[in-house]
Design an enzyme around this catalytic site. Structure first.
Site, PDB file in Angstrom:
ATOM      1  N   SER A   1       0.947  -1.266  -0.136  1.00  0.00           N
ATOM      2  CA  SER A   1      -0.119  -0.155   0.011  1.00  0.00           C
ATOM      3  C   SER A   1       1.170   0.877   0.040  1.00  0.00           C
ATOM      4  O   SER A   1       2.150   1.176   0.425  1.00  0.00           O
ATOM      5  CB  SER A   1      -0.990   0.116   1.307  1.00  0.00           C
ATOM      6  OG  SER A   1      -1.875   1.086   1.055  1.00  0.00           O
TER       7      SER A   1
ATOM      8  N   TYR B   1      -2.027  -0.367  10.538  1.00  0.00           N
ATOM      9  CA  TYR B   1      -2.290  -0.351   9.404  1.00  0.00           C
ATOM     10  C   TYR B   1      -0.643  -0.464   8.481  1.00  0.00           C
ATOM     11  O   TYR B   1      -0.350  -0.959   7.713  1.00  0.00           O
ATOM     12  CB  TYR B   1      -3.476  -0.092   8.702  1.00  0.00           C
ATOM     13  CG  TYR B   1      -2.994  -0.926   7.320  1.00  0.00           C
ATOM     14  CD1 TYR B   1      -4.034  -2.009   7.214  1.00  0.00           C
ATOM     15  CD2 TYR B   1      -3.219   0.159   5.876  1.00  0.00           C
ATOM     16  CE1 TYR B   1      -4.264  -2.240   5.503  1.00  0.00           C
ATOM     17  CE2 TYR B   1      -3.610   0.766   4.584  1.00  0.00           C
ATOM     18  CZ  TYR B   1      -3.791  -0.886   4.331  1.00  0.00           C
ATOM     19  OH  TYR B   1      -3.739  -1.312   3.293  1.00  0.00           O
TER      20      TYR B   1
END
Length: 263
Positions: A143, A156
């Site tokens: 990501s 995250y």
């Protein structure tokens, strides 16, 4: 003829989102696809659609990547039932957007178990076989959050930082055996990921116009298969921001503070 013709491609988290789109587009190019996820009903539906549409081999395996023993068992079955794995797409993952003090330790552990340990377990299952064949491709869905951390994504982002670190080391190790390692670093994608990550809907509302289409991301991933592609960074303008952050972190944090808090 497509380079994926008759190749075996495993996709974790294939029951929806970009995993489902990757499976569809890989099959479209002639690959035999192996679908893995927790929801076997959704996988079977996708399997039937793929075989009917493209005439390739598709198979489904119920798999929770956070269960290391199950990962080992499922991949052993896959190797027994196929000619080997040519491409592994480690796509399974999830996020929860909360400020650090609000994140329950169990939630944090669950994210690491799926996003990091599950990815490592799946990779470890295929590596010996790929090394023996001196060929293969491991694609890890990371990501942009792994490159530039923002508020409300501390855990995250930490998991995706870990994926990037693992992948960068793995890439150098695997190069000796002709195995490719690619990391995919997308910004927000219009999938059901945010039904868990952003329960309030605030983040989605703020970034909706910037969201990537899952079909677009999947196309980029499938086109990279069996090529020596180091990274796929989407969208380009967001990746430029992460490069600036690496070079000038204090400046970016200062001037980007307002935008970062729009989750």
């Amino acid at each position: 003829m497509s380079k994926l013709k008759n190749k075996w491609v495993v996709i974790t988290g294939a029951s929806g989102g970009i995993g489902k789109e990757i499976a569809w587009k890989a099959a479209e190019k002639g690959a035999n696809v192996i679908l893995a996820a927790r929801s076997i009903d959704k996988l079977k539906e996708l399997e039937n659609a793929i075989t009917s549409r493209f005439g390739v081999t598709a198979s489904s395996y119920q798999l929770d990547v956070s269960d290391i023993e199950q990962v080992q068992q499922v991949f052993e079955r896959i190797f027994n039932e196929t000619n080997g794995i040519d491409v592994l797409v480690n796509n399974a993952g999830f996020g929860i957007f909360k400020e650090a003090h609000e994140v329950d330790v169990k939630e944090a552990k669950a994210m690491f178990d799926v996003n990091v340990m599950g990815l490592i377990a799946c990779t470890s299952a295929v590596l010996p076989h790929m090394k023996a064949r001196k060929a293969g491709h491991i694609i890890n869905i990371a990501s942009q959050a792994g490159k530039i951390a923002t508020p409300k994504s501390s855990v995250y982002s930490a998991t995706k930082h870990a994926v990037l670190g693992y992948s960068n080391s793995l890439r150098m190790e695997c190069a000796r055996d002709g195995i490719f390692v690619t990391t995919v670093n997308p910004g927000p994608i219009a999938t059901n990921f945010f039904s868990i990550a952003d329960e309030s809907g605030t983040y989605v509302k703020n970034v909706q116009k910037f969201m990537l289409k899952p079909e677009y991301v999947a196309e980029k991933v499938v086109n990279s298969m069996l090529t020596n592609k180091r990274e796929i960074n989407l969208p380009r303008w967001m990746n430029a921001g992460s490069i600036l952050y690496t070079l000038f972190p204090r400046t970016v944090e200062r001037f980007g503070k307002h935008a970062f808090f729009r989750k």
